[in-house]
Scaffold this active site. Structure first.
Site, PDB file in Angstrom:
ATOM      1  N   ARG A  74       0.469  -1.292  -0.595  1.00  0.00           N
ATOM      2  CA  ARG A  74       0.097   0.293  -0.109  1.00  0.00           C
ATOM      3  C   ARG A  74       0.854   1.171  -0.244  1.00  0.00           C
ATOM      4  O   ARG A  74       1.361   1.521   1.224  1.00  0.00           O
ATOM      5  CB  ARG A  74      -1.074   0.262   1.544  1.00  0.00           C
ATOM      6  CG  ARG A  74      -1.834   1.573   0.932  1.00  0.00           C
ATOM      7  CD  ARG A  74      -2.836   1.415   2.805  1.00  0.00           C
ATOM      8  NE  ARG A  74      -4.005   0.495   2.369  1.00  0.00           N
ATOM      9  CZ  ARG A  74      -4.676   0.740   2.447  1.00  0.00           C
ATOM     10  NH1 ARG A  74      -5.029   1.650   3.581  1.00  0.00           N
ATOM     11  NH2 ARG A  74      -5.946   0.383   1.628  1.00  0.00           N
ATOM     12  N   HIS A 115      -7.900   0.529  -6.004  1.00  0.00           N
ATOM     13  CA  HIS A 115      -7.880  -0.249  -5.086  1.00  0.00           C
ATOM     14  C   HIS A 115      -8.561  -1.203  -5.726  1.00  0.00           C
ATOM     15  O   HIS A 115      -9.626  -1.816  -4.766  1.00  0.00           O
ATOM     16  CB  HIS A 115      -8.826   0.698  -3.411  1.00  0.00           C
ATOM     17  CG  HIS A 115      -8.690  -0.445  -2.412  1.00  0.00           C
ATOM     18  ND1 HIS A 115      -7.534  -1.138  -2.050  1.00  0.00           N
ATOM     19  CD2 HIS A 115      -8.898   0.407  -0.723  1.00  0.00           C
ATOM     20  CE1 HIS A 115      -7.520  -1.474  -1.415  1.00  0.00           C
ATOM     21  NE2 HIS A 115      -8.670  -0.353   0.315  1.00  0.00           N
ATOM     22  N   GLN A 132     -10.374  -3.561  -2.323  1.00  0.00           N
ATOM     23  CA  GLN A 132     -11.694  -3.666  -2.725  1.00  0.00           C
ATOM     24  C   GLN A 132     -12.930  -3.668  -3.149  1.00  0.00           C
ATOM     25  O   GLN A 132     -13.904  -4.335  -3.369  1.00  0.00           O
ATOM     26  CB  GLN A 132     -11.496  -2.120  -2.131  1.00  0.00           C
ATOM     27  CG  GLN A 132     -12.909  -1.153  -1.289  1.00  0.00           C
ATOM     28  CD  GLN A 132     -13.188  -1.861   0.032  1.00  0.00           C
ATOM     29  OE1 GLN A 132     -12.414  -2.054   0.968  1.00  0.00           O
ATOM     30  NE2 GLN A 132     -14.103  -2.107  -0.024  1.00  0.00           N
ATOM     31  N   ASP A 142     -17.528   7.267  -1.107  1.00  0.00           N
ATOM     32  CA  ASP A 142     -16.029   6.908  -0.415  1.00  0.00           C
ATOM     33  C   ASP A 142     -15.920   8.473  -0.202  1.00  0.00           C
ATOM     34  O   ASP A 142     -16.607   9.685   0.289  1.00  0.00           O
ATOM     35  CB  ASP A 142     -14.967   6.703  -1.655  1.00  0.00           C
ATOM     36  CG  ASP A 142     -14.067   6.564  -1.172  1.00  0.00           C
ATOM     37  OD1 ASP A 142     -13.572   6.351   0.726  1.00  0.00           O
ATOM     38  OD2 ASP A 142     -12.413   6.602  -1.523  1.00  0.00           O
ATOM     39  N   CYS A 182     -16.361   1.789   1.336  1.00  0.00           N
ATOM     40  CA  CYS A 182     -15.058   0.759   1.567  1.00  0.00           C
ATOM     41  C   CYS A 182     -14.872   1.326   2.628  1.00  0.00           C
ATOM     42  O   CYS A 182     -14.116   0.283   3.460  1.00  0.00           O
ATOM     43  CB  CYS A 182     -14.120   1.012   0.502  1.00  0.00           C
ATOM     44  SG  CYS A 182     -14.119   2.759   0.624  1.00  0.00           S
ATOM     45  N   ARG A 197     -13.252  -8.236   2.764  1.00  0.00           N
ATOM     46  CA  ARG A 197     -12.082  -8.150   2.129  1.00  0.00           C
ATOM     47  C   ARG A 197     -11.430  -9.576   2.536  1.00  0.00           C
ATOM     48  O   ARG A 197     -10.361 -10.135   2.092  1.00  0.00           O
ATOM     49  CB  ARG A 197     -11.443  -7.075   3.450  1.00  0.00           C
ATOM     50  CG  ARG A 197     -12.172  -5.352   2.569  1.00  0.00           C
ATOM     51  CD  ARG A 197     -11.739  -5.423   1.386  1.00  0.00           C
ATOM     52  NE  ARG A 197     -10.396  -5.003   1.315  1.00  0.00           N
ATOM     53  CZ  ARG A 197      -9.550  -4.066   1.841  1.00  0.00           C
ATOM     54  NH1 ARG A 197     -10.061  -2.819   2.343  1.00  0.00           N
ATOM     55  NH2 ARG A 197      -7.925  -3.978   1.477  1.00  0.00           N
TER      56      ARG A 197
HETATM   57  N1  NVA Z   1     -10.420   6.368  -0.768  1.00  0.00           N
HETATM   58  C1  NVA Z   1      -9.486   6.548  -0.171  1.00  0.00           C
HETATM   59  C2  NVA Z   1      -9.783   5.199   0.131  1.00  0.00           C
HETATM   60  C3  NVA Z   1      -9.395   4.305   1.498  1.00  0.00           C
HETATM   61  C4  NVA Z   1      -9.423   2.621   1.870  1.00  0.00           C
HETATM   62  C5  NVA Z   1      -8.159   6.655   0.213  1.00  0.00           C
HETATM   63  O1  NVA Z   1      -7.022   6.596  -0.287  1.00  0.00           O
HETATM   64  O2  NVA Z   1      -8.022   7.616   1.622  1.00  0.00           O
HETATM   65  N1   CP Z   2     -10.837   0.059   2.953  1.00  0.00           N
HETATM   66  C1   CP Z   2      -9.646   0.057   2.985  1.00  0.00           C
HETATM   67  O1   CP Z   2      -8.780  -0.539   2.200  1.00  0.00           O
HETATM   68  O2   CP Z   2      -9.688   0.058   4.623  1.00  0.00           O
HETATM   69  P1   CP Z   2      -8.213   0.768   5.526  1.00  0.00           P
HETATM   70  O3   CP Z   2      -7.697   1.982   5.038  1.00  0.00           O
HETATM   71  O4   CP Z   2      -8.815   0.488   6.868  1.00  0.00           O
HETATM   72  O5   CP Z   2      -7.510  -0.627   4.496  1.00  0.00           O
END
Ligand code: NVA
Ligand code: CP
Length: 316
Positions: free
Chosen positions: A106, A133, A136, A228, A268, A296
């Site tokens: 990540r 993502h 997800q 989101d 998400c 997940r």
């Molecule tokens: N769009 C959000 C998703 C988090 C799971 C982010 O990138 O922070």
């Molecule tokens: N939805 C998701 O990826 O959550 P986290 O950021 O908690 O991993």
């Protein structure tokens, strides 16, 4: 058994058969877990999990998933690794390939994940970049399938930021023949190249992809409502400007009223109640967000088995 790809970087890279294999195996693994049946399909294998950004769901579900599959997982905070001090991604990829059996990463830069996959001899799983993502979005279509019994011909409405989440959702919907109507404020539209690429896929699968700036038009007769956060990780400094730009881009009762009466609500997570979604909708019977979060685990276990399992590795 095994995917046609070495890595999971983007849903666009997957074949329809790959997507179906992931959904089918996730169904089996979920049932086995619920029935208390052991499923040590990755016995003795190790996953290295590199995190350059925060996480609750991703970290816990990958780590627990590996344990349930008979393997183990290593949490690697990018800031504590040499990569955080400038060691090249291509060197990190080759070093980790000598120790572990798969890498989950990540990080902000999507190109960094592509570079990691290019140099790693083992599978690399994208666990969120600024662009995508995929774990997800695969989870999300799996959750829709569980609730609705099908995907083809359903309509998802995505209301909010044209971010990593909607990029992966549009790719997933295009692959499985599900319609997606996206409503974003002006200036916050999704990436045009990703939309165009998905429109090509949609020509084959029959999925309808539309963009607008009107949440109520997007939500009209929708089977699934999705949102989101307005400001993703890394965009915290824009929070105040975004609060103004995104006012009205919220899943609330008005939006629920124009969707189908049995529409399900997905997010998400983490959610900001009172911004992109009301507390009332989050806590309503139509909200499936915690089933979605649970899924997940099952989807990622399927992805790991299909990429890292013995049948998968013997094919590549
Ligand atoms: N769009 C959000 C998703 C988090 C799971 C982010 O990138 O922070
Ligand atoms: N939805 C998701 O990826 O959550 P986290 O950021 O908690 O991993």
């Amino acid at each position: 058994m095994g995917l046609e790809v070495k890595d999971l970087l983007s849903i666009h890279d997957l074949s329809t058969n790959d997507v179906n294999q992931i959904l089918d195996l996730a169904t089996t693994l979920k049932a086995q877990l619920k029935n208390g049946e052991q499923h040590h399909l990755l016995k003795g294998k190790t996953l290295g999990m590199i995190f350059q950004k925060s996480s609750t769901r991703t970290r816990v579900s990958f780590e627990v998933g590996m344990w349930q599959l008979g393997g183990s997982a290593l949490f690697l905070n990018a800031n504590d690794m040499q990569i955080g001090r400038g060691e090249p991604v291509k060197d990190t990829a080759r070093v980790l390939s000598r120790y572990v059996d798969g890498i989950m990463i990540r990080t902000s830069s999507h190109d960094e994940v592509i570079e990691m996959a290019k140099y790693a001899s083992i599978p690399v799983i994208n666990a969120l970049t600024e662009m995508m993502h995929p774990c997800q979005a695969l989870t999300d279509i799996f959750t829709v399938m569980e609730y609705k019994g099908k995907l083809q011909g359903l309509k998802m409405a995505y209301i909010g930021d044209g971010n990593n989440m909607v990029h992966s959702l549009v790719q997933a919907c295009a692959k499985v023949g599900m319609d997606i109507a996206i409503a974003t404020p002006k200036g916050y539209e999704p990436d045009a190249a990703i939309i165009n690429e998905s429109l090509e896929v949609a020509k084959v699968t029959g999925s309808k992809i539309t963009l607008s700036n009107d949440p109520l038009i997007a939500a009209q007769d929708a089977d699934v409502l999705y949102t989101d956060v307005w400001a993703s990780m890394g965009r915290e400094t824009e929070q105040n400007i975004r609060k103004i730009a995104f006012a009205g881009y919220q899943i609330n009762q008005k939006v629920m009223d124009v969707a189908k009466s049995d529409a399900m609500v997905l997010h998400c997570l983490p959610a900001h109640r009172g911004e992109e979604i009301t507390d009332e909708v989050m806590e309503s019977k139509q909200s499936a967000v915690f089933d979605q979060a649970e899924n997940r685990l099952h989807i990622q276990k399927a992805i790991m088995v299909l990429l890292m399992g013995s049948e998968a590795s013997s094919k590549k």
